[in-house]
Design a protein around this motif. Structure first.
Motif, PDB file in Angstrom:
ATOM      1  N   SER A   1       7.256  -2.166 -18.673  1.00  0.00           N
ATOM      2  CA  SER A   1       6.300  -1.173 -18.210  1.00  0.00           C
ATOM      3  C   SER A   1       6.303  -1.074 -16.685  1.00  0.00           C
ATOM      4  CB  SER A   1       4.896  -1.527 -18.699  1.00  0.00           C
ATOM      5  OG  SER A   1       4.549  -2.788 -18.145  1.00  0.00           O
ATOM      6  N   LEU A   2       7.010  -1.983 -16.036  1.00  0.00           N
ATOM      7  CA  LEU A   2       7.041  -1.974 -14.579  1.00  0.00           C
ATOM      8  C   LEU A   2       8.090  -0.987 -14.090  1.00  0.00           C
ATOM      9  CD1 LEU A   2       6.898  -5.793 -13.854  1.00  0.00           C
ATOM     10  CD2 LEU A   2       5.108  -4.138 -13.361  1.00  0.00           C
ATOM     11  N   PRO A   3       7.829  -0.364 -12.926  1.00  0.00           N
ATOM     12  CA  PRO A   3       8.826   0.570 -12.409  1.00  0.00           C
ATOM     13  C   PRO A   3      10.160  -0.116 -12.098  1.00  0.00           C
ATOM     14  CG  PRO A   3       7.035   0.238 -10.839  1.00  0.00           C
ATOM     15  CD  PRO A   3       6.620  -0.402 -12.100  1.00  0.00           C
ATOM     16  N   VAL A   4      10.095  -1.359 -11.587  1.00  0.00           N
ATOM     17  CA  VAL A   4      11.345  -2.041 -11.263  1.00  0.00           C
ATOM     18  C   VAL A   4      11.517  -3.224 -12.207  1.00  0.00           C
ATOM     19  CG1 VAL A   4      12.664  -3.227  -9.482  1.00  0.00           C
ATOM     20  CG2 VAL A   4      11.178  -1.353  -8.848  1.00  0.00           C
TER      21      VAL A   4
ATOM     22  N   GLU B   1       0.030   4.913 -11.547  1.00  0.00           N
ATOM     23  CA  GLU B   1       1.215   5.743 -11.778  1.00  0.00           C
ATOM     24  C   GLU B   1       2.475   4.920 -11.994  1.00  0.00           C
ATOM     25  OE1 GLU B   1       0.835   8.845 -12.231  1.00  0.00           O
ATOM     26  OE2 GLU B   1      -1.213   9.033 -11.488  1.00  0.00           O
ATOM     27  N   LYS B   2       2.334   3.587 -11.963  1.00  0.00           N
ATOM     28  CA  LYS B   2       3.483   2.695 -12.152  1.00  0.00           C
ATOM     29  C   LYS B   2       4.599   2.979 -11.146  1.00  0.00           C
ATOM     30  CE  LYS B   2       2.588   1.500 -16.916  1.00  0.00           C
ATOM     31  NZ  LYS B   2       1.316   0.930 -16.428  1.00  0.00           N
ATOM     32  N   LEU B   3       4.244   2.889  -9.877  1.00  0.00           N
ATOM     33  CA  LEU B   3       5.215   3.060  -8.806  1.00  0.00           C
ATOM     34  C   LEU B   3       5.372   1.752  -8.055  1.00  0.00           C
ATOM     35  CD1 LEU B   3       3.710   6.310  -7.226  1.00  0.00           C
ATOM     36  CD2 LEU B   3       5.416   6.177  -9.036  1.00  0.00           C
ATOM     37  N   VAL B   4       6.580   1.478  -7.613  1.00  0.00           N
ATOM     38  CA  VAL B   4       6.748   0.344  -6.717  1.00  0.00           C
ATOM     39  C   VAL B   4       6.469   0.858  -5.297  1.00  0.00           C
ATOM     40  CG1 VAL B   4       9.278   0.708  -6.637  1.00  0.00           C
ATOM     41  CG2 VAL B   4       8.318  -1.453  -5.874  1.00  0.00           C
ATOM     42  N   LEU B   5       5.658   0.100  -4.571  1.00  0.00           N
ATOM     43  CA  LEU B   5       5.305   0.509  -3.218  1.00  0.00           C
ATOM     44  C   LEU B   5       6.271  -0.110  -2.223  1.00  0.00           C
ATOM     45  CD1 LEU B   5       3.317   2.033  -1.349  1.00  0.00           C
ATOM     46  CD2 LEU B   5       1.964  -0.067  -1.214  1.00  0.00           C
ATOM     47  N   LEU B   6       6.875   0.744  -1.387  1.00  0.00           N
ATOM     48  CA  LEU B   6       7.758   0.257  -0.331  1.00  0.00           C
ATOM     49  C   LEU B   6       6.982   0.376   0.977  1.00  0.00           C
ATOM     50  CD1 LEU B   6      11.091   2.001  -1.461  1.00  0.00           C
ATOM     51  CD2 LEU B   6      10.140  -0.177  -2.185  1.00  0.00           C
ATOM     52  N   GLY B   7       6.577  -0.770   1.520  1.00  0.00           N
ATOM     53  CA  GLY B   7       5.741  -0.774   2.715  1.00  0.00           C
ATOM     54  C   GLY B   7       6.561  -1.033   3.962  1.00  0.00           C
ATOM     55  N   ASP B   8       6.876   0.030   4.686  1.00  0.00           N
ATOM     56  CA  ASP B   8       7.628  -0.083   5.933  1.00  0.00           C
ATOM     57  C   ASP B   8       6.634  -0.447   7.020  1.00  0.00           C
ATOM     58  OD1 ASP B   8      10.019   2.100   7.646  1.00  0.00           O
ATOM     59  OD2 ASP B   8       8.833   0.433   8.409  1.00  0.00           O
TER      60      ASP B   8
ATOM     61  N   SER C   1      -1.797  -5.733   6.385  1.00  0.00           N
ATOM     62  CA  SER C   1      -0.583  -5.563   5.584  1.00  0.00           C
ATOM     63  C   SER C   1      -0.929  -5.116   4.169  1.00  0.00           C
ATOM     64  CB  SER C   1       0.221  -6.860   5.525  1.00  0.00           C
ATOM     65  OG  SER C   1      -0.379  -7.767   4.618  1.00  0.00           O
ATOM     66  N   SER C   2       0.016  -4.394   3.563  1.00  0.00           N
ATOM     67  CA  SER C   2      -0.165  -3.939   2.185  1.00  0.00           C
ATOM     68  C   SER C   2      -0.331  -5.140   1.267  1.00  0.00           C
ATOM     69  CB  SER C   2       1.053  -3.132   1.735  1.00  0.00           C
ATOM     70  OG  SER C   2       1.315  -2.119   2.653  1.00  0.00           O
ATOM     71  N   LYS C   3       0.387  -6.215   1.587  1.00  0.00           N
ATOM     72  CA  LYS C   3       0.329  -7.407   0.739  1.00  0.00           C
ATOM     73  C   LYS C   3      -1.064  -8.008   0.773  1.00  0.00           C
ATOM     74  CE  LYS C   3       2.508 -11.588  -0.685  1.00  0.00           C
ATOM     75  NZ  LYS C   3       2.625 -12.680   0.292  1.00  0.00           N
ATOM     76  N   LYS C   4      -1.673  -8.066   1.952  1.00  0.00           N
ATOM     77  CA  LYS C   4      -3.006  -8.653   2.054  1.00  0.00           C
ATOM     78  C   LYS C   4      -4.000  -7.830   1.236  1.00  0.00           C
ATOM     79  CE  LYS C   4      -6.607 -10.260   5.196  1.00  0.00           C
ATOM     80  NZ  LYS C   4      -7.600 -10.205   4.154  1.00  0.00           N
ATOM     81  N   VAL C   5      -3.937  -6.520   1.409  1.00  0.00           N
ATOM     82  CA  VAL C   5      -4.874  -5.672   0.676  1.00  0.00           C
ATOM     83  C   VAL C   5      -4.661  -5.844  -0.827  1.00  0.00           C
ATOM     84  CG1 VAL C   5      -5.595  -3.290   0.247  1.00  0.00           C
ATOM     85  CG2 VAL C   5      -5.016  -4.024   2.562  1.00  0.00           C
ATOM     86  N   LEU C   6      -3.401  -5.895  -1.223  1.00  0.00           N
ATOM     87  CA  LEU C   6      -3.093  -6.053  -2.645  1.00  0.00           C
ATOM     88  C   LEU C   6      -3.673  -7.357  -3.195  1.00  0.00           C
ATOM     89  CD1 LEU C   6      -1.632  -5.104  -5.211  1.00  0.00           C
ATOM     90  CD2 LEU C   6       0.438  -6.194  -4.350  1.00  0.00           C
TER      91      LEU C   6
ATOM     92  N   SER D   1      -3.236  -7.384  -8.137  1.00  0.00           N
ATOM     93  CA  SER D   1      -2.455  -8.356  -7.381  1.00  0.00           C
ATOM     94  C   SER D   1      -1.336  -8.960  -8.210  1.00  0.00           C
ATOM     95  CB  SER D   1      -3.369  -9.469  -6.849  1.00  0.00           C
ATOM     96  OG  SER D   1      -4.060 -10.066  -7.927  1.00  0.00           O
ATOM     97  N   LYS D   2      -1.486  -8.904  -9.533  1.00  0.00           N
ATOM     98  CA  LYS D   2      -0.456  -9.503 -10.375  1.00  0.00           C
ATOM     99  C   LYS D   2       0.537  -8.485 -10.908  1.00  0.00           C
ATOM    100  CE  LYS D   2      -2.449 -13.818 -11.901  1.00  0.00           C
ATOM    101  NZ  LYS D   2      -3.408 -13.815 -10.796  1.00  0.00           N
ATOM    102  N   GLU D   3       0.226  -7.217 -10.769  1.00  0.00           N
ATOM    103  CA  GLU D   3       1.074  -6.228 -11.426  1.00  0.00           C
ATOM    104  C   GLU D   3       1.687  -5.176 -10.512  1.00  0.00           C
ATOM    105  OE1 GLU D   3      -1.523  -6.479 -15.494  1.00  0.00           O
ATOM    106  OE2 GLU D   3      -0.426  -4.616 -15.076  1.00  0.00           O
TER     107      GLU D   3
END
Lengths: 544, 478
Positions: free
Chosen positions: A64-67, B239-246, B262-267, B275-277
């Protein structure tokens, strides 16, 4: 004329069809494609094919994950690179375990003979080169009077010269996307001195090692799996991996082990026709000279035939010449393909040629610096603009590597302050490499059922092992390719890491492994002894 | 001729990278002819006079020539902490700078990066999930290459964006799904815009796989708020997207309302299930910040919630390139663990760093104000990063002249600017913008003492240009 027009029309239709082809995400199609184009008996085959069934077990939430494994680019899944593959992972685990568990093993250390990485095995960098790099790294050194005691005078001069060629002396700035102009001038001059034919600095594209240059060319040449690249078998797996990553087809041409890994034009022709009959358009011919893993140095006559072949068939000649300074036999000499082509009277309009050079090999062995270039000749300006454009997306290659590349191509000359020590270092390294090549080759040839062609050049030996049937059966039972089975046993018994021949491809039914000639001379006797002992016990166990 | 233009990979032909495109090439030509050019087309601080920090250069010089460490006089030229640090980094290598490292980068340096991330965010970071790369760009290309299978795969990219993204998506044969940043809201991001973009893409049969955010933004400079980041992460989750944080400009912050987070901290702050998904890849570099070491080509990416088998595949692809360059890895180590108070080199390091950052902050203001004082130019404040992205409201007469010259309007303007003043910028069309609205990107990097003159020169050209083409019939504007 009519046939030509029909041909053109067909090309356009084919291209359009390719562009509009609906994308097949479906896993089954990917597997079918894989089975058509895969290497036979490759080490990682079991892992890949098992992944499709294992996947649901270990990656149960991942679909279910995008990657996830089932949704990433299948070309990534398909490509392989055995030089840092499974055997190396096992070796690294052993090495970690050795730290705490010394007694569990019949050896004290892991010896990595899998990769052409000379300085990791004790080879020293060339002093002059590093002096220049240090001065360019920290330019304040040039203003210190104490510096003159620490550095040779010509390294100081050369650093000044290089810095003057860099706008603002800013070695931390992005350079021109082809590399700093002054450094390209030095490289072009070096090429001219080597070949006796002029070189244009505007033809030079500097890259982070030679490998990115190969990738760039594959990207340009390959639009789909209908585009084929002729590659030598055995080959350095950058080529197979790059072709896979770019979605093209590797068209193999077999080097002839019996004649010192000779390259036969008849074989090239045969493979070209075979590819054509399968609907593959061959776009380029890759030649590695001196060869990797095979070490042969092509004769000039052979090279002329290759040039003529490419010219006649309209193929781009990709000349991987990174081992040009590693030739160990008096009866062979390196000639660049550019020199050969120009000596035949062929110019820019006659042959499209890309020559790759690197700072990683030779006697300088500066792998970790990532420096290299490709010299691109015989292309129209609109194609060159595209090459430039692709290079510009990454802005530029690292400056330190660029500086080294210029030093490699224009080293100290007689009369320079550093010349004598430079020559001593260079010749020391090269003669040692030649001697180690000979020692290991002789040792390998003494082993039962093993024949090994001499290493005329490069950094490797590629012995052929005649594996007994029992060994092959044992390998199959272990779901491992026979040569990988042998290499794993070798690793576990001796700590020596080599790469199974299947990582480079070989004539089906033959088995090889690639071993570097790079461990320091004082380690060679122990390596020979351990290898000999292991091989004897292996044969004792598996002899038919 | 074996390689005809027509036979080239279409993806190569389609890809564009304006940062070193037409304007830059023209500027280079003019420079060869003897014209003084001020290159503000690329974030390349050292090329505009910013000095490298002393300490890292000392350390790397020693690593380049380890024989110096054996010299009894080395302590006279190099401070003791630089000497110690050089020895430390050399000990992390397997043969010095000239040996290939682990394909993911030296484990010792990756550990330092993990420690840095942990200190910055307050959450543990795993060195095994950190890969060093030859510049952040290479990392971006590697990850996108993993995600994009074909033109059916869409990547959400901000407009305006840094064209590495559009160029790479083109090269890989994927589809760029734009989401427009709102200029009137300081280049803010509206989640509704995102939803619309995704819906539109899906209706065209595109599978949207990833979302790119550039924070602080390039070319736009905005710093995302924590609330904004939360919204984005929630959106990616749904939306099941992988986030690319530049996040390459994370050190370049010029206002105090929105410090970098950072995106990681907020996540991680959001806790389960996010945070797990939510899958995240974060990028950083030694090229920007106050380091500006562009020419080293040093970067890293950190992966969060990427399945182990995928990490293996990414590792495999990285191994084909053997290893990132080792000198840059050392720069990265130094950047994430710089001199500390009490260290011999600390005062100098702090002074140099502070000097650069404060000057950048001043220059961000000088430039924004300078642009805003020009006729028909409106410029949002550069909250972060290294660029100014003024909107140029071109009168119909200029649009007409551009059309006649066969040029896109902002390219036309920028070429005229270049020819009149030597200022080499990148037209907004290189980054994407709303239809009919024009911009240019310049950097805030020219030396502070030269800035007033540069802004005067720009104003003179601009106001004359606007007057020349002004026929009072209305302007291009948003």
């Amino acid at each position: 004329m009519r046939r030509f027009v029909i041909g053109q029309a067909k090309n356009i239709v084919d291209q359009t069809r390719r562009r509009l082809q609906p994308h097949h995400h479906h896993h089954h199609n990917n597997l079918r494609l894989l089975s058509l184009l895969r290497t036979p008996a490759s080490d990682s085959t079991p892992r890949l094919f098992s992944s499709s069934s294992d996947m649901s077990a270990s990656d149960s939430t991942s679909s279910s994950l995008p990657v996830s494994l089932d949704s990433i680019n299948p070309k990534v899944l398909k490509c392989e690179y055995a030089v840092r593959g499974e055997i190396v992972s096992i070796a690294q685990r052993l090495q970690d375990d050795l730290k705490t568990n010394k007694d569990a093993y019949p050896f004290d250390e892991i010896i990595y003979c899998n990769i052409g990485n000379p300085q990791s095995l004790g080879q020293q960098p060339i002093t002059f080169f590093r002096e220049v790099l240090a001065l360019c790294s920290h330019t304040a050194l040039l203003d210190e009077s104490a510096t003159h005691g620490l550095f040779s005078s010509d390294s100081i001069d050369r650093a000044w010269k290089i810095l003057d060629q860099i706008p603002g002396k800013a070695t931390g700035a992005y350079s021109h996307s082809q590399g700093i102009k002054g450094l390209r001038d030095a490289i072009a001059a070096g090429i001219e001195a080597r070949d006796g034919f002029p070189a244009d600095p505007n033809d030079i594209f500097m890259t982070d090692g030679a490998s990115p240059g190969v990738h760039m060319m594959m990207q340009l040449l390959i639009s789909s799996e209908k585009d084929g690249i002729l590659c030598p078998i055995p080959q350095y797996p950058l080529y197979s991996a790059s072709i896979a990553l770019h979605g093209g087809s590797l068209v193999p041409y077999y080097l002839d082990e019996a004649s010192g890994w000779g390259l036969e034009i008849s074989e090239l022709k045969k493979q070209l026709e075979d590819a054509k009959s399968k609907g593959i358009t061959v776009r380029a011919l890759a030649v590695i000279n001196p060869g990797n893993p095979t070490g042969q140095v092509l004769s000039e006559e052979n090279q002329r035939d290759v040039v003529d072949f490419c010219k006649k068939e309209g193929l781009v000649l990709l000349a991987d010449e990174v081992y040009q300074e590693n030739v160990y036999v008096p009866d062979k000499k390196f000639h660049s393909f550019k020199k050969v082509a120009r000596s035949m009277g062929y110019g820019e309009k006659d042959i499209s040629l890309v020559s790759f050079q690197s700072i990683s090999k030779g006697y300088y062995g500066e792998c970790g610096k990532r420096g290299g270039y490709m010299e691109v000749t015989g292309f129209t300006s609109d194609v060159r603009e595209q090459i430039y454009k692709v290079a510009s997306v990454n802005l530029c290659s690292n400056i330190s590597g660029q500086i080294l590349a210029s030093l490699v191509m224009s080293p100290p000359k007689p009369g320079d302050d550093s010349y004598d020590s430079y020559i001593a270092e260079k010749e020391g390294i090269l003669s040692s490499l030649a001697s180690r090549a000979k020692t290991l080759e002789e040792a390998l040839n003494k082993l039962e059922g093993v024949t090994c062609n001499r290493a005329e050049g490069a950094m490797y030996l590629f012995p052929c092992i005649n594996l007994p049937q029992k060994a092959i059966a044992a390998a199959e039972a272990a779901k491992t390719a026979p040569d990988a089975f042998y290499c794993k046993r070798l690793l576990n018994a001796t700590g020596i890491v080599v790469v199974p021949g299947s990582g480079f491809r070989q004539v089906p039914g033959t088995w090889h492994f690639r071993c570097t000639i790079l461990p320091q001379e004082d380690k060679i006797p122990a390596i020979v002894n351990r290898l000999t002992e292991f091989h004897k016990s292996f044969m004792d166990e598996f002899r038919d | 001729m074996a390689l005809e233009y027509d036979l080239l990979n279409e993806n190569v032909k389609k890809c564009q990278y304006a940062v070193r495109g037409e304007l830059y090439l023209r500027a280079s030509e003019l420079q060869k002819e003897g014209k003084k050019i001020i290159f503000t087309n690329v974030g390349n601080p050292h090329a505009l006079g910013q000095k490298p920090l002393t300490f890292p250069r000392q350390v790397v010089a020693l690593c380049q020539a380890p024989f110096l460490l054996d010299d009894p006089n080395v302590g006279m030229i190099f401070p003791a902490d630089a000497i110690a640090r050089a020895k430390h980094y050399l000990s992390l290598t397997s043969g010095g700078l000239g040996a290939y490292s682990d394909s993911r980068g030296l484990p010792g340096v990756r550990k330092e990066v993990a420690e840095f991330i942990q200190r910055r965010d307050g959450y543990p970071s795993d060195p095994e999930l950190i890969f060093l790369t030859d510049g952040a760009s290479k990392g971006v290309m590697q990850i996108l290459n993993c995600v994009i299978r074909g033109e059916g795969d869409g990547i959400l990219v901000p407009v305006p964006q840094y064209p590495l993204y559009s160029a790479t998506i083109s090269l890989l044969g994927g589809s760029l799904v734009p989401y427009y940043l709102d200029e009137s809201e300081n280049w803010g991001l509206d989640v509704n815009n995102l939803r619309q973009s995704v819906a539109q893409a899906r209706s065209q049969g595109i599978s949207v796989r990833a979302m790119v955010i550039i924070n602080p933004g390039n070319p736009t400079g905005q710093c995302l708020s924590e609330a904004n980041l939360k919204e984005i992460l929630r959106f990616c989750y749904n939306e099941k997207l992988v986030l690319l944080g530049d996040e390459v400009y994370q050190q370049n912050i010029y206002q105090d309302e929105r410090p970098f987070i950072s995106s990681k901290k907020v996540l991680m702050d959001m806790g389960s299930p996010f945070s797990k998904e939510v899958q995240l890849v974060s990028f950083h570099t030694v090229s920007k910040g106050y380091w500006g070491e562009c020419g080293q080509r040093g970067g890293y990416f950190e992966m969060t919630n990427i399945p182990p088998r995928v990490v293996e595949e990414i590792y495999k692809v990285a191994s084909i390139a053997l290893s990132p360059n080792v000198s840059a890895q050392i720069f990265m180590g130094l950047m994430v663990s710089p001199p500390k108070p009490g260290d011999i080199s600390y005062d100098q390091f702090a002074r140099e760093s502070k000097g650069i950052l404060e000057s950048l902050r001043r220059r961000a203001k000088i430039m924004t104000d300078g642009f805003n004082s020009c006729k028909n130019v409106v410029c949002n404040f550069t909250e972060g990063a290294m660029y100014s992205f003024p909107q140029i409201r071109l009168p119909p007469g200029a649009l007409q002249a551009a059309k006649q010259a066969g040029k896109v309007p902002d390219v036309f303007y920028c070429l005229k600017l270049l020819e009149a003043t030597g200022i080499s910028t990148v037209p907004g069309s290189g980054f994407g913008q709303k239809e009919g609205v024009f911009h240019l990107r310049t950097t805030i990097l020219p030396a502070e003492e030269e800035m007033p003159e540069i802004m005067d020169s720009f104003k003179k050209f601009n106001d004359e240009f606007m007057t020349q083409y002004d026929n009072g019939f209305g302007y291009s504007r948003m």
